[in-house]
Design a protein around this motif. Structure first.
Motif, mmCIF file in Angstrom:
data_model
loop_
_atom_site.group_PDB
_atom_site.id
_atom_site.type_symbol
_atom_site.label_atom_id
_atom_site.label_comp_id
_atom_site.label_asym_id
_atom_site.label_seq_id
_atom_site.Cartn_x
_atom_site.Cartn_y
_atom_site.Cartn_z
ATOM 1 N N ARG A 185 0.848 -1.031 -0.065
ATOM 2 C CA ARG A 185 -0.006 -0.364 0.050
ATOM 3 C C ARG A 185 0.593 1.451 0.302
ATOM 4 O O ARG A 185 -0.054 2.559 0.165
ATOM 5 C CB ARG A 185 -0.741 0.238 1.255
ATOM 6 N N MET A 186 1.826 1.444 0.034
ATOM 7 C CA MET A 186 3.345 2.615 -0.219
ATOM 8 C C MET A 186 2.906 2.948 -1.797
ATOM 9 O O MET A 186 3.585 4.162 -1.914
ATOM 10 C CB MET A 186 4.794 1.684 0.424
ATOM 11 N N MET A 187 2.177 1.755 -2.381
ATOM 12 C CA MET A 187 2.334 2.928 -3.757
ATOM 13 C C MET A 187 1.204 4.498 -3.593
ATOM 14 O O MET A 187 -0.477 4.068 -3.130
ATOM 15 C CB MET A 187 1.357 2.213 -5.032
ATOM 16 N N PRO A 188 1.579 5.527 -4.082
ATOM 17 C CA PRO A 188 0.976 6.902 -4.131
ATOM 18 C C PRO A 188 -0.187 6.167 -4.817
ATOM 19 O O PRO A 188 -0.460 5.726 -6.205
ATOM 20 C CB PRO A 188 2.193 7.511 -5.165
ATOM 21 N N GLY A 189 -1.260 6.902 -4.666
ATOM 22 C CA GLY A 189 -2.811 6.675 -4.840
ATOM 23 C C GLY A 189 -2.468 7.699 -6.496
ATOM 24 O O GLY A 189 -3.547 7.692 -7.126
ATOM 25 N N ALA A 190 -1.465 9.275 -6.467
ATOM 26 C CA ALA A 190 -1.838 9.348 -7.928
ATOM 27 C C ALA A 190 -0.655 10.497 -7.689
ATOM 28 O O ALA A 190 0.515 10.569 -6.384
ATOM 29 C CB ALA A 190 -3.302 11.187 -7.524
ATOM 30 N N VAL A 191 -0.167 10.306 -8.903
ATOM 31 C CA VAL A 191 1.107 10.746 -9.653
ATOM 32 C C VAL A 191 0.919 12.135 -10.551
ATOM 33 O O VAL A 191 0.259 12.156 -11.304
ATOM 34 C CB VAL A 191 1.888 9.967 -10.512
ATOM 35 N N ILE A 192 1.877 13.165 -10.450
ATOM 36 C CA ILE A 192 1.728 13.975 -10.954
ATOM 37 C C ILE A 192 3.132 15.005 -11.782
ATOM 38 O O ILE A 192 4.236 15.206 -11.422
ATOM 39 C CB ILE A 192 1.785 15.468 -10.785
ATOM 40 N N LEU A 193 3.472 13.761 -13.503
ATOM 41 C CA LEU A 193 4.494 14.209 -13.903
ATOM 42 C C LEU A 193 4.511 15.376 -14.856
ATOM 43 O O LEU A 193 3.831 15.991 -15.993
ATOM 44 C CB LEU A 193 4.970 12.808 -15.006
ATOM 45 N N ASP A 194 5.047 16.139 -14.434
ATOM 46 C CA ASP A 194 5.035 17.806 -14.574
ATOM 47 C C ASP A 194 6.249 17.854 -15.656
ATOM 48 O O ASP A 194 7.402 18.411 -14.567
ATOM 49 C CB ASP A 194 4.669 18.712 -13.548
ATOM 50 N N PRO A 195 6.466 18.187 -16.380
ATOM 51 C CA PRO A 195 8.026 18.363 -16.987
ATOM 52 C C PRO A 195 8.693 19.759 -16.760
ATOM 53 O O PRO A 195 10.105 20.082 -16.157
ATOM 54 C CB PRO A 195 8.483 18.119 -18.298
ATOM 55 N N VAL A 196 7.149 20.943 -16.209
ATOM 56 C CA VAL A 196 8.109 22.087 -16.111
ATOM 57 C C VAL A 196 8.541 22.082 -14.735
ATOM 58 O O VAL A 196 10.026 22.826 -14.369
ATOM 59 C CB VAL A 196 7.209 22.965 -16.364
ATOM 60 N N LEU A 197 8.643 21.194 -13.960
ATOM 61 C CA LEU A 197 9.247 20.976 -12.564
ATOM 62 C C LEU A 197 10.515 20.770 -12.332
ATOM 63 O O LEU A 197 11.565 20.671 -11.643
ATOM 64 C CB LEU A 197 8.269 20.084 -11.381
ATOM 65 N N THR A 198 11.204 19.587 -13.848
ATOM 66 C CA THR A 198 12.060 19.164 -13.736
ATOM 67 C C THR A 198 13.360 20.278 -14.781
ATOM 68 O O THR A 198 14.455 19.977 -14.852
ATOM 69 C CB THR A 198 12.349 18.065 -14.952
ATOM 70 N N GLN A 199 12.807 21.351 -15.142
ATOM 71 C CA GLN A 199 13.390 21.852 -15.945
ATOM 72 C C GLN A 199 15.124 22.720 -15.341
ATOM 73 O O GLN A 199 15.558 23.265 -16.521
ATOM 74 C CB GLN A 199 12.229 23.643 -16.855
ATOM 75 N N GLY A 200 14.693 23.459 -14.073
ATOM 76 C CA GLY A 200 16.025 24.205 -13.444
ATOM 77 C C GLY A 200 16.794 23.013 -12.336
ATOM 78 O O GLY A 200 17.707 23.574 -12.292
ATOM 79 N N LEU A 201 16.626 21.926 -12.717
ATOM 80 C CA LEU A 201 17.395 20.610 -12.561
ATOM 81 C C LEU A 201 19.373 20.821 -13.595
ATOM 82 O O LEU A 201 19.050 20.990 -14.805
ATOM 83 C CB LEU A 201 16.598 19.359 -13.806
ATOM 84 N N PRO A 202 20.218 20.814 -12.914
ATOM 85 C CA PRO A 202 21.173 21.212 -13.072
ATOM 86 C C PRO A 202 21.637 19.643 -14.537
ATOM 87 O O PRO A 202 21.652 18.984 -13.623
ATOM 88 C CB PRO A 202 22.549 21.198 -11.978
ATOM 89 N N ALA A 203 21.987 19.932 -14.542
ATOM 90 C CA ALA A 203 23.090 19.034 -16.041
ATOM 91 C C ALA A 203 23.838 18.342 -15.562
ATOM 92 O O ALA A 203 23.532 16.635 -15.542
ATOM 93 C CB ALA A 203 23.867 19.762 -17.519
ATOM 94 N N PRO A 204 24.650 17.931 -15.021
ATOM 95 C CA PRO A 204 25.101 16.533 -13.444
ATOM 96 C C PRO A 204 24.292 16.131 -13.084
ATOM 97 O O PRO A 204 23.818 14.844 -13.061
ATOM 98 C CB PRO A 204 26.162 16.792 -12.478
ATOM 99 N N ILE A 205 22.900 16.557 -12.483
ATOM 100 C CA ILE A 205 22.337 15.924 -11.979
ATOM 101 C C ILE A 205 21.071 15.023 -12.649
ATOM 102 O O ILE A 205 20.090 14.348 -12.490
ATOM 103 C CB ILE A 205 20.882 17.084 -10.819
ATOM 104 N N THR A 206 20.857 15.985 -13.941
ATOM 105 C CA THR A 206 20.227 15.356 -15.104
ATOM 106 C C THR A 206 20.178 14.056 -15.836
ATOM 107 O O THR A 206 19.694 13.025 -15.664
ATOM 108 C CB THR A 206 19.816 16.045 -16.240
ATOM 109 N N ALA A 207 21.638 13.966 -15.806
ATOM 110 C CA ALA A 207 22.729 13.203 -15.517
ATOM 111 C C ALA A 207 22.852 12.200 -14.994
ATOM 112 O O ALA A 207 22.592 10.881 -15.539
ATOM 113 C CB ALA A 207 24.561 13.468 -16.753
ATOM 114 N N ALA A 208 23.289 11.830 -13.492
ATOM 115 C CA ALA A 208 23.434 10.968 -12.823
ATOM 116 C C ALA A 208 21.650 10.253 -12.479
ATOM 117 O O ALA A 208 21.779 9.101 -12.170
ATOM 118 C CB ALA A 208 23.473 11.424 -11.356
ATOM 119 N N THR A 209 21.154 11.413 -12.573
ATOM 120 C CA THR A 209 19.490 10.173 -12.335
ATOM 121 C C THR A 209 18.540 9.614 -13.453
ATOM 122 O O THR A 209 18.914 8.571 -13.155
ATOM 123 C CB THR A 209 18.619 11.938 -11.922
ATOM 124 N N GLY A 210 19.211 10.177 -14.726
ATOM 125 C CA GLY A 210 19.110 9.832 -15.846
ATOM 126 C C GLY A 210 19.607 8.265 -16.142
ATOM 127 O O GLY A 210 18.996 7.240 -16.663
#
Length: 398
Positions: A185-210
């Motif tokens: 039951r830890m599965m979230p009941g709703a998810v918001i995938l909004d790419p605008v929230l990731t726009q400010g992500l620094p390039a090295p973090i974009t790379a590592a998380t990707g």
């Protein structure tokens, strides 16, 4: 119209998905956060995030939107990069003191994992330990299922896919080990995938998380368990990563690439129910012992683990290289692609470049075989094999 509505960009990919949970997809969908909370019965949610995000306008705007909608929202942000049991305990205290009734998990993997653990534990009986719910056997049955609180998950990085997972990775500081806490039951009941929230992500973090998202898809693809659905999700996730990650790294404002990475991250987490493997079996103890970034560890370990698994993954690698239309074929072609991708993204080649040394090599090997991820590796490595694999990645011996 709220300020978030007025800032909705022109990018027009919008969708509503229901696998594996309700997912609101598209630029500007964060404007529906309050509605998502209400749909799960929340009237007083606690937004859980990390200190860096808490200082940014996006969190203030999300809180303001919830308050404007009549929600009695609070904020807790005492979360480390590798969240600890103490972080979860502090979050539970904030939840109870604020008389909250649900959780908004807002952030990268660390914030999402800690938030889900708070939602799992905040209403459980006081004598139940978080560690008693480690993902082994039927430990999850120790928790009261009806006491698990609803979660709306809002990822701001594209890596862990924790927004669609039924587990959290939390560091046990006393034991110096990362533990996977699981409950269906830890599965979230709703998810918001909004790419605008990731726009400010620094390039090295974009790379590592990707690269973390890629590791989930890749290990799920290689795992020996029978799960054709997970295989299909995994290989399509890798195709999207191949196309979108270099674009998102070069241009952080490319909303199409950002959304593809959020989607691929989610797909990796949905796929790895088939299994993970030696990348994660090593990354978990290394993260606990050296406090290194999980995605970066997986990125560095990736080609070494592929090489070590070569005798068992020949046929899957041939199919994968064909599907991804790689220049080379089979395991060698996949490794060449991974090495080229890492170079393009500025990923180090060795663990030593992350500040890791060999002082605890024996311990790393022993911890790796105890990690639940080890069970999904194509070859059942023993502690000595994990130690040798660790040393190869430390010294750059591919």
């Amino acid at each position: 119209m709220s300020r978030l509505d007025s800032n909705r960009p022109a990018f027009d990919t919008v969708a509503d998905w229901n696998y594996p949970t309700r997912i609101l997809v598209g630029a500007g969908r964060i404007a529906e956060l309050a509605e998502a909370c209400r749909s799960l019965g929340m009237r007083a949610p606690l937004l859980v995030t990390d200190p860096g995000l808490a200082a940014l306008p996006m969190v203030d705007q999300a809180l303001e939107q919830c308050r404007d909608a009549g929600l009695e929202v609070g904020c807790f942000s005492q979360i480390q990069g590798n969240p600890t049991g103490d972080n979860v305990t502090a979050g539970i205290r904030a939840f109870r003191e604020g008389n909250h009734d649900g959780v908004i998990a807002f952030g990268g993997g660390s914030g999402l994992d800690a938030a889900k653990a708070v939602a799992l534990m905040a209403r459980q009986r006081d004598d139940l330990s978080l560690w008693s719910l480690e993902d082994r056997g039927d430990n999850w049955r120790h928790a009261e299922a009806d006491a698990v609180l609803p979660v709306v998950a809002v990822p701001t990085t594209a890596g862990t896919g924790s927004e669609v997972g039924r587990a959290s990775v939390i560091t046990d500081q006393k034991a110096h080990v990362k533990r996977i806490i699981f409950h269906p039951r830890m599965m979230p009941g709703a998810v918001i995938l909004d790419p605008v929230l990731t726009q400010g992500l620094p390039a090295p973090i974009t790379a590592a998380t990707g690269m973390d998202a890629l590791s989930h898809c890749l290990e799920a693809w290689c795992a020996p368990g029978y799960h054709p659905q997970a295989e299909g999700i995994a290989v399509e996730g890798m195709r999207r990563i191949r196309e979108a990650l270099p674009r998102a790294y070069r241009d952080g404002n490319d909303l199409e690439a950002r959304l593809d990475m959020l989607t691929a991250s989610m797909m990796g987490a949905a796929a790895f129910q088939r299994g993970l493997g030696a990348m994660h079996a090593l990354a978990h103890p290394l993260g606990a012992l050296f406090d290194a970034h999980h995605g970066l560890l997986n990125a560095v370990l990736m080609p070494y683990v592929l090489r070590a698994n070569t005798p068992a993954i020949g046929e899957p690698m041939v199919r994968m290289s064909r599907y991804l239309d790689l220049p080379g074929s089979g395991t060698a072609g996949v490794i060449d692609w991974v090495l080229a991708l890492r170079e393009d993204l500025g990923i180090p080649h060795t663990l030593a470049e992350l500040g890791i040394d060999d002082s605890r090599a024996e311990l790393v090997g022993r911890m790796a075989i105890e990690d639940p991820s080890a069970g999904g590796n194509p070859i059942p490595f023993d502690a000595d094999a994990y130690r040798s694999l660790f040393m190869a990645a430390l010294e750059g011996r591919l």
